[in-house]
Design an enzyme around this catalytic site. Structure first.
Site, PDB file in Angstrom:
ATOM      1  N   GLU A 119       0.837  -1.210   0.000  1.00 44.34           N
ATOM      2  CA  GLU A 119       0.000   0.000   0.000  1.00 44.34           C
ATOM      3  C   GLU A 119       0.871   1.259   0.000  1.00 44.34           C
ATOM      4  OE1 GLU A 119      -2.436  -1.387   3.469  1.00 44.34           O
ATOM      5  OE2 GLU A 119      -4.094  -0.853   2.133  1.00 44.34           O
ATOM      6  N   GLU A 139      -3.799 -10.231   3.940  1.00 42.21           N
ATOM      7  CA  GLU A 139      -4.823  -9.803   4.903  1.00 42.21           C
ATOM      8  C   GLU A 139      -5.845 -10.908   5.144  1.00 42.21           C
ATOM      9  OE1 GLU A 139      -3.447  -7.913   2.659  1.00 42.21           O
ATOM     10  OE2 GLU A 139      -3.018  -5.952   3.534  1.00 42.21           O
TER      11      GLU A 139
HETATM   12  C1  1HE Z   1       6.526  -8.535  12.195  1.00 39.75           C
HETATM   13  C2  1HE Z   1       5.850  -8.386  10.963  1.00 39.75           C
HETATM   14  C3  1HE Z   1       4.614  -7.680  10.982  1.00 39.75           C
HETATM   15  C4  1HE Z   1       7.657  -9.478  10.592  1.00 39.75           C
HETATM   16  N1  1HE Z   1       4.166  -7.198  12.162  1.00 39.75           N
HETATM   17  N2  1HE Z   1       6.052  -8.050  13.323  1.00 39.75           N
HETATM   18  N3  1HE Z   1       2.013  -8.592   7.137  1.00 39.75           N
HETATM   19  C5  1HE Z   1       2.214  -9.902   7.064  1.00 39.75           C
HETATM   20  O1  1HE Z   1       1.335 -10.722   7.246  1.00 39.75           O
HETATM   21  C6  1HE Z   1       3.634 -10.331   6.809  1.00 39.75           C
HETATM   22  C7  1HE Z   1       4.208 -11.002   8.039  1.00 39.75           C
HETATM   23  N4  1HE Z   1       5.632 -11.217   7.934  1.00 39.75           N
HETATM   24  C8  1HE Z   1       6.175 -12.237   7.202  1.00 39.75           C
HETATM   25  O2  1HE Z   1       5.507 -12.983   6.511  1.00 39.75           O
HETATM   26  C9  1HE Z   1       7.659 -12.396   7.287  1.00 39.75           C
HETATM   27  O3  1HE Z   1       8.112 -11.731   8.463  1.00 39.75           O
HETATM   28  C10 1HE Z   1       8.439 -11.814   6.083  1.00 39.75           C
HETATM   29  C11 1HE Z   1       8.176 -12.668   4.833  1.00 39.75           C
HETATM   30  C12 1HE Z   1       8.073 -10.360   5.814  1.00 39.75           C
HETATM   31  C13 1HE Z   1       9.962 -11.846   6.393  1.00 39.75           C
HETATM   32  O4  1HE Z   1      10.346 -13.137   6.820  1.00 39.75           O
HETATM   33  P1  1HE Z   1      11.705 -13.332   7.612  1.00 39.75           P
HETATM   34  O5  1HE Z   1      11.908 -14.821   7.793  1.00 39.75           O
HETATM   35  O6  1HE Z   1      12.803 -12.561   6.954  1.00 39.75           O
HETATM   36  O7  1HE Z   1      11.515 -12.623   9.043  1.00 39.75           O
HETATM   37  P2  1HE Z   1      10.707 -13.134  10.331  1.00 39.75           P
HETATM   38  O8  1HE Z   1      11.580 -14.048  11.142  1.00 39.75           O
HETATM   39  O9  1HE Z   1       9.366 -13.676   9.965  1.00 39.75           O
HETATM   40  O10 1HE Z   1      10.440 -11.774  11.112  1.00 39.75           O
HETATM   41  C14 1HE Z   1      11.475 -11.086  11.804  1.00 39.75           C
HETATM   42  C15 1HE Z   1      10.807 -10.360  12.942  1.00 39.75           C
HETATM   43  O11 1HE Z   1       9.933  -9.383  12.415  1.00 39.75           O
HETATM   44  C16 1HE Z   1       9.952 -11.278  13.810  1.00 39.75           C
HETATM   45  O12 1HE Z   1       9.967 -10.745  15.127  1.00 39.75           O
HETATM   46  P3  1HE Z   1      10.897 -11.438  16.274  1.00 39.75           P
HETATM   47  O13 1HE Z   1      10.619 -10.611  17.489  1.00 39.75           O
HETATM   48  O14 1HE Z   1      10.444 -12.877  16.354  1.00 39.75           O
HETATM   49  O15 1HE Z   1      12.321 -11.306  15.759  1.00 39.75           O
HETATM   50  C17 1HE Z   1       8.566 -11.072  13.236  1.00 39.75           C
HETATM   51  O16 1HE Z   1       7.544 -11.363  14.159  1.00 39.75           O
HETATM   52  C18 1HE Z   1       8.615  -9.590  12.906  1.00 39.75           C
HETATM   53  N5  1HE Z   1       7.638  -9.220  11.914  1.00 39.75           N
HETATM   54  N6  1HE Z   1       6.553  -8.973  10.003  1.00 39.75           N
HETATM   55  C19 1HE Z   1       4.871  -7.385  13.282  1.00 39.75           C
HETATM   56  N7  1HE Z   1       3.899  -7.441   9.870  1.00 39.75           N
HETATM   57  C20 1HE Z   1      -2.967  -0.720   7.109  1.00 39.75           C
HETATM   58  S1  1HE Z   1      -3.607  -2.256   6.921  1.00 39.75           S
HETATM   59  C21 1HE Z   1      -2.357  -3.238   6.254  1.00 39.75           C
HETATM   60  C22 1HE Z   1      -2.636  -4.665   6.544  1.00 39.75           C
HETATM   61  C23 1HE Z   1      -1.405  -5.501   6.425  1.00 39.75           C
HETATM   62  O17 1HE Z   1      -0.322  -5.027   6.244  1.00 39.75           O
HETATM   63  S2  1HE Z   1      -1.655  -7.179   6.589  1.00 39.75           S
HETATM   64  C24 1HE Z   1      -0.090  -7.890   6.235  1.00 39.75           C
HETATM   65  C25 1HE Z   1       0.748  -7.975   7.455  1.00 39.75           C
END
Ligand code: 1HE
Length: 268
Positions: A119, A139
């Site tokens: 977005e 989402e």
């Molecule tokens: C997060 C987020 C997040 C990572 N909010 N903390 N977005 C998503 O559904 C995407 C969610 N994220 C992922 O699928 C993956 O993190 C990635 C593909 C982006 C990257 O993977 P990777 O293996 O490099 O990293 P990771 O180990 O998954 O994440 C590293 C850290 O970032 C980890 O935290 P930690 O404390 O365990 O180290 C994750 O929890 C954190 N992290 N993404 C919070 N999104 C205005 S409305 C919009 C609506 C949306 O955007 S919905 C889509 C949300």
């Protein structure tokens, strides 16, 4: 990806650097894959406003291996319904500053360009993706909906049918696939997006200010008008831009053979 050196605060959520006429705004929360919290979106807004006063174009890039993982889901899960609505409206206000502000923005994309990250990219005017970039709208899997303007901007960019496909199926697109869908304008090798984005922003910065303003503010409005109204507004904008001293000088420069010609692709 090649990150800019120099003037920035490494511990800030947003890194800001002015390179000539171009402001570089870096999402700087790589440990959380640049997931956007309330504080983070405010910081992006402040940087965008600052860029509008100091630069003639801007670049939005992400530190680390991912552009942006979208909404901070940890923070979002704690919100009441009303906080959730207000949060979405705040994203709308800030992304609108990017899309319909005073200077054009180019985004440099690598790794995840997901949910709210897509977005954000869709609110910029030109998207440059490295080969590693991947695009998704998860989402549906998270039980929520887009809230950062995607239902308007992404739907208009790639078509609501394709957006619906991404949201319903969790489909993940490569940079090349997204280019075919019209969601990105340039696909470049690893590490090359930022330099390409800065170069494109530099080109845009060289345009007449009023023309850029019309591109940002008249084009999306004309898209939303009837053909008849759109053509009328186009004529007004055309006259308004022609009447500026900058246009007069640029037109004279061309007629006096002082301005560059349009070169065919591939020509020096
Ligand atoms: C997060 C987020 C997040 C990572 N909010 N903390 N977005 C998503 O559904 C995407 C969610 N994220 C992922 O699928 C993956 O993190 C990635 C593909 C982006 C990257 O993977 P990777 O293996 O490099 O990293 P990771 O180990 O998954 O994440 C590293 C850290 O970032 C980890 O935290 P930690 O404390 O365990 O180290 C994750 O929890 C954190 N992290 N993404 C919070 N999104 C205005 S409305 C919009 C609506 C949306 O955007 S919905 C889509 C949300």
């Amino acid at each position: 990806m090649g990150e800019p050196a120099g003037r920035d605060e490494a511990d800030a959520l947003v890194r800001y650097e002015l390179r000539g006429d171009v402001a570089l705004i870096g999402l700087n929360r790589p440990d959380k894959r640049n997931a956007i919290s309330d504080r983070f979106v405010e910081a992006i807004g402040a940087a965008v406003l600052r860029a509008g006063t100091e630069a003639r174009a801007g670049v939005i890039w992400g530190a680390g291996t991912h552009f942006c993982a979208g909404l901070d889901l940890g923070e979002h899960a704690q919100k009441s319904l009303m906080q959730s609505v207000q949060g979405s409206r705040q994203w709308h206000r800030i992304f609108d500053l990017i899309e319909r502000g005073t200077i054009p923005f180019v985004s440099a994309l690598q790794g995840a360009v997901v949910g709210g990250g897509f977005e954000l990219a869709a609110s910029t005017h030109i998207r440059v993706a490295e080969d590693s970039a991947f695009f998704a709208l998860p989402e549906g899997q998270r039980g929520i909906f887009v809230g950062g303007g995607g239902s308007v901007r992404i739907a208009r960019l790639i078509g609501s049918g394709r957006m619906g496909d991404m949201m319903l199926t969790g489909r993940v697109l490569t940079a090349a696939e997204m280019e075919r869908w019209g969601g990105v304008s340039y696909v470049v090798p690893e590490g090359a997006a930022l330099d390409k984005a800065v170069a494109l922003a530099g080109q845009a910065a060289g345009n007449a200010e009023m023309t850029n303003y019309a591109i940002l503010n008249a084009l999306p409005r004309i898209r939303d008008m009837s053909s008849e109204d759109g053509l009328f507004v186009e004529s007004l904008m055309s006259a308004l831009t022609t009447g500026t001293p900058e246009a007069e000088e640029r037109l004279r420069a061309f007629l006096e053979k002082r301005a560059a010609k349009v070169a065919a692709p591939g020509d020096a």
